[in-house]
Design a protein around this motif. Structure first.
Motif, PDB file in Angstrom:
ATOM      1  N   GLU A 263       0.530  -1.315   0.289  1.00 29.51           N
ATOM      2  CA  GLU A 263      -0.072  -0.141  -0.090  1.00 29.51           C
ATOM      3  C   GLU A 263       0.915   1.128   0.122  1.00 29.51           C
ATOM      4  O   GLU A 263       0.584   2.569  -0.858  1.00 29.51           O
ATOM      5  N   LYS A 264       1.601   1.275   0.763  1.00 36.58           N
ATOM      6  CA  LYS A 264       2.395   2.116   0.545  1.00 36.58           C
ATOM      7  C   LYS A 264       3.327   2.513  -0.615  1.00 36.58           C
ATOM      8  O   LYS A 264       3.856   3.801  -1.232  1.00 36.58           O
ATOM      9  N   TYR A 265       3.954   2.126  -1.114  1.00 38.88           N
ATOM     10  CA  TYR A 265       4.110   2.294  -3.101  1.00 38.88           C
ATOM     11  C   TYR A 265       3.126   1.926  -3.865  1.00 38.88           C
ATOM     12  O   TYR A 265       3.566   3.152  -4.549  1.00 38.88           O
ATOM     13  N   THR A 266       2.427   1.263  -3.742  1.00 42.15           N
ATOM     14  CA  THR A 266       0.839   1.571  -4.780  1.00 42.15           C
ATOM     15  C   THR A 266      -0.576   2.470  -4.591  1.00 42.15           C
ATOM     16  O   THR A 266      -0.626   2.668  -5.491  1.00 42.15           O
ATOM     17  N   GLY A 267      -0.498   2.632  -3.188  1.00 46.11           N
ATOM     18  CA  GLY A 267      -1.629   2.715  -2.741  1.00 46.11           C
ATOM     19  C   GLY A 267      -3.519   2.175  -2.674  1.00 46.11           C
ATOM     20  O   GLY A 267      -3.755   2.533  -2.706  1.00 46.11           O
TER      21      GLY A 267
END
Length: 289
Positions: A164-168
């Motif tokens: 989630e941190k890198y892709t949202g």
């Protein structure tokens, strides 16, 4: 020029194709097992079938075969039943998990290479590897690979947090991802613990644990089919969620085609129902006359 959204969508499309292929191969293999069992059942009582199997490979590229073993009807039935009802579904869930792990990894890699500003500024890297890189692009790929390698060993929930941190995309808010976590835990148990559930499995799976620690964790055809469907659903979740961030014309065109086909199906159903009602009314009127 192809948009980044379409590139991501193509990646998901290829992965879905691999899932479909795995489903097809599993079904064809199961059918072959059924046919062999039918053939075995037709053998006369007391008949044996000599079968040799490879023991190794010679330097001249010819196989080293065992002496033929005479299998009885019961022995062959037992072997094929094990292959079709146990070995096949276990091997198949290994493939499903590998396909999905590769997809998640490839999505992360594609995003980080396209948007290197997402890489933390405090990220520690091997300076020698960076200095020895022949180009900025090669150095970037090395850094991305090191990030992927780090998060690959995290627990499924921690992996989802990093994802989630890198892709949202918040995988943890989708119930199908938690089923995928249980699938991965099942795969790990059958690779590392001979199918015997332990506390690691129950901790990872949580409320979705299928057995208690110390019990055998079954994997049958039904479980494979359910897992297959869950992987397809997870692929579709990723497709929809990534499209919200990086719009894909290909994805939206497909949605429009699907929506149109569904509407046409509804209209056809309504027309069929209307025809049935007219026929029933006509029959009723004729009967009353």
């Amino acid at each position: 020029m192809e948009t980044f959204g379409n590139k991501l969508n193509n990646l998901l499309k290829e992965s879905k194709g691999l899932l479909f292929l795995q489903g097809e191969m599993a079904q064809l293999t199961y059918l072959s097992f059924e046919k062999n069992v039918e053939w075995i059942n037709q053998l006369e009582e007391g008949a044996t079938i000599p079968i040799a199997y490879p023991l190794g490979y010679r330097a001249d590229n010819t196989p080293i075969m065992s002496d033929p073993k005479n299998y009885t009807k019961d022995e062959l039935t037992e072997r094929y039943t094990f292959l079709g009802l146990n070995k096949l579904p276990i091997d198949s869930i290994f493939q499903l998990t590998t396909i999905m792990e590769t997809l998640l990894n490839d999505v992360l890699k594609m995003i980080l290479i396209e948007y290197p500003n997402k890489i933390p500024s405090k990220k520690q890297v091997d300076i020698n590897c960076v200095l020895n890189s022949s180009s900025i692009e090669q150095a970037k790929i090395f850094i991305v690979e090191s990030i992927l390698n780090e998060i690959a060993y995290k627990s499924p929930r921690d992996y989802a947090t990093e994802f989630e941190k890198y892709t949202g995309v918040n995988l943890l808010e989708n119930p199908v991802f938690h089923k995928y976590i249980e699938l991965k835990a099942t795969r790990d148990i059958h690779i590392h613990n001979s199918g015997q559930a332990n506390e690691i499995y129950t901790a990872k799976s949580g409320v979705l644990s299928r057995v208690k620690s110390g019990e055998y964790l079954p994997v049958d055809i039904q479980y494979f089919l359910m897992s297959y469907e869950q992987c397809l659903q997870l692929n579709e979740v990723l497709e929809d969620e990534l499209d919200k961030i990086w719009p894909s014309e290909n994805h939206r065109n497909k949605q429009q085609i699907t929506h149109k086909a569904e509407k046409e199906e509804v209209v056809e159903h309504l027309l069929e129902e209307a025809k049935k009602e007219l026929v029933e009314k006509a029959v009723t009127t004729k009967t009353e006359e």
